[in-house]
Motif scaffolding. Structure first.
Motif, PDB file in Angstrom:
ATOM      1  N   THR A 128       0.840  -1.196   0.000  1.00  0.00           N
ATOM      2  CA  THR A 128       0.000   0.000   0.000  1.00  0.00           C
ATOM      3  C   THR A 128       0.879   1.252   0.000  1.00  0.00           C
ATOM      4  OG1 THR A 128      -1.736  -1.169   1.214  1.00  0.00           O
ATOM      5  CG2 THR A 128      -1.815   1.221   1.274  1.00  0.00           C
ATOM      6  N   PRO A 132       2.835   2.426  -7.255  1.00  0.00           N
ATOM      7  CA  PRO A 132       2.168   1.340  -7.987  1.00  0.00           C
ATOM      8  C   PRO A 132       3.056   0.666  -9.036  1.00  0.00           C
ATOM      9  CG  PRO A 132       0.694   3.229  -7.796  1.00  0.00           C
ATOM     10  CD  PRO A 132       2.024   3.649  -7.251  1.00  0.00           C
ATOM     11  N   SER A 155      -6.580  -1.927  -0.846  1.00  0.00           N
ATOM     12  CA  SER A 155      -7.826  -1.203  -1.118  1.00  0.00           C
ATOM     13  C   SER A 155      -8.153  -1.382  -2.592  1.00  0.00           C
ATOM     14  CB  SER A 155      -7.662   0.293  -0.786  1.00  0.00           C
ATOM     15  OG  SER A 155      -6.809   0.907  -1.729  1.00  0.00           O
ATOM     16  N   PRO A 156      -9.431  -1.301  -2.951  1.00  0.00           N
ATOM     17  CA  PRO A 156      -9.810  -1.488  -4.353  1.00  0.00           C
ATOM     18  C   PRO A 156      -9.095  -0.492  -5.294  1.00  0.00           C
ATOM     19  CG  PRO A 156     -11.765  -1.555  -2.972  1.00  0.00           C
ATOM     20  CD  PRO A 156     -10.606  -1.170  -2.088  1.00  0.00           C
ATOM     21  N   GLU A 157      -8.924   0.742  -4.850  1.00  0.00           N
ATOM     22  CA  GLU A 157      -8.262   1.736  -5.706  1.00  0.00           C
ATOM     23  C   GLU A 157      -6.796   1.354  -5.947  1.00  0.00           C
ATOM     24  OE1 GLU A 157      -9.805   2.744  -2.762  1.00  0.00           O
ATOM     25  OE2 GLU A 157     -11.674   3.359  -3.710  1.00  0.00           O
ATOM     26  N   THR A 158      -6.104   0.963  -4.896  1.00  0.00           N
ATOM     27  CA  THR A 158      -4.697   0.587  -5.023  1.00  0.00           C
ATOM     28  C   THR A 158      -4.560  -0.679  -5.863  1.00  0.00           C
ATOM     29  OG1 THR A 158      -4.252   1.562  -2.853  1.00  0.00           O
ATOM     30  CG2 THR A 158      -2.582   0.071  -3.725  1.00  0.00           C
ATOM     31  N   TYR A 160      -6.615  -1.754  -8.131  1.00  0.00           N
ATOM     32  CA  TYR A 160      -6.934  -1.406  -9.513  1.00  0.00           C
ATOM     33  C   TYR A 160      -5.738  -0.717 -10.188  1.00  0.00           C
ATOM     34  CZ  TYR A 160      -8.854   0.991 -13.549  1.00  0.00           C
ATOM     35  OH  TYR A 160      -9.071   1.453 -14.806  1.00  0.00           O
ATOM     36  N   THR A 161      -5.116   0.220  -9.493  1.00  0.00           N
ATOM     37  CA  THR A 161      -3.966   0.944 -10.053  1.00  0.00           C
ATOM     38  C   THR A 161      -2.834  -0.025 -10.373  1.00  0.00           C
ATOM     39  OG1 THR A 161      -4.564   2.909  -8.769  1.00  0.00           O
ATOM     40  CG2 THR A 161      -2.324   2.817  -9.646  1.00  0.00           C
ATOM     41  N   SER A 163      -3.110  -3.239 -10.890  1.00  0.00           N
ATOM     42  CA  SER A 163      -3.583  -4.112 -11.971  1.00  0.00           C
ATOM     43  C   SER A 163      -3.464  -3.411 -13.316  1.00  0.00           C
ATOM     44  CB  SER A 163      -5.034  -4.515 -11.749  1.00  0.00           C
ATOM     45  OG  SER A 163      -5.149  -5.293 -10.588  1.00  0.00           O
TER      46      SER A 163
END
Length: 182
Positions: A128, A132, A155-158, A160-161, A163
């Motif tokens: 985290t 990224p 977290s979903p945002e992290t 996603y980034t 990914s």
């Protein structure tokens, strides 16, 4: 021994001709030929001086060319030595770069193994905090089960980034870059 009458006749003519020339004062050189002979005798020292001068100039040019040839040979030898030195330096630098690349690769492999062996909750906290792009590089090297355990804790945002970075890593890569990437 029998003598040939023709031989005697020929000898007689030669002796008579020789005697006549001696009595008449010898052979006279025509005046035109005598003038030309004097001119040749008069110009001979000038011609010899000109030839000697030209020979001296040619010798000087030859000396200059020989000096230049030696200088060129010396420069060529120096360049050959310099090129050999540069090639040795290049080989040394390539060895050092290979050593450094291997060391970096070994460090990344070791660090990836450390992250894989951490508890997923502890590794998630580290990932985290990471950039990224940096995190995506480690996750791409990990076993899929270890990477999944870490991604599930983000977290979903992290997640996603990371990914998106993983999915787009090779989209703008040229053929040359793709061939040189590990």
């Amino acid at each position: 021994m029998k003598r040939s009458p023709r031989l005697l006749l020929a000898l007689s003519i030669l002796l008579i001709g020789s005697g006549t020339l001696r009595l008449s004062g010898g052979i006279q050189i025509p005046a035109v030929l005598a003038d030309e002979a004097e001119t040749c005798v008069d110009t001979t020292p000038e011609v010899l001086a000109a030839l000697n001068d030209r020979s001296d100039r040619l010798d000087q040019r030859e000396d200059i060319l020989n000096t230049r040839a030696r200088e060129i040979a010396e420069e060529e030898e120096a360049l050959t030595a310099y090129i050999a030195e540069m090639e040795a330096t290049k080989a040394s630098l390539e060895d050092m770069l290979n050593l450094a690349d291997n060391a970096v690769e070994n460090d990344l492999a070791r660090l990836t193994e450390v992250y894989q062996n951490m508890k997923p909750r502890d590794a998630t906290a580290l990932f985290t905090a990471m950039d990224p792009d940096f995190a995506a590089g480690f996750l791409a090297r990990m076993r899929p089960d270890a990477a999944a355990a870490i991604m599930s804790g983000l977290s979903p945002e992290t997640a996603y980034t990371i990914s998106a970075v993983l999915a787009g890593r090779f989209t703008n890569v040229t053929v040359d870059e793709a061939l040189t990437r590990p």
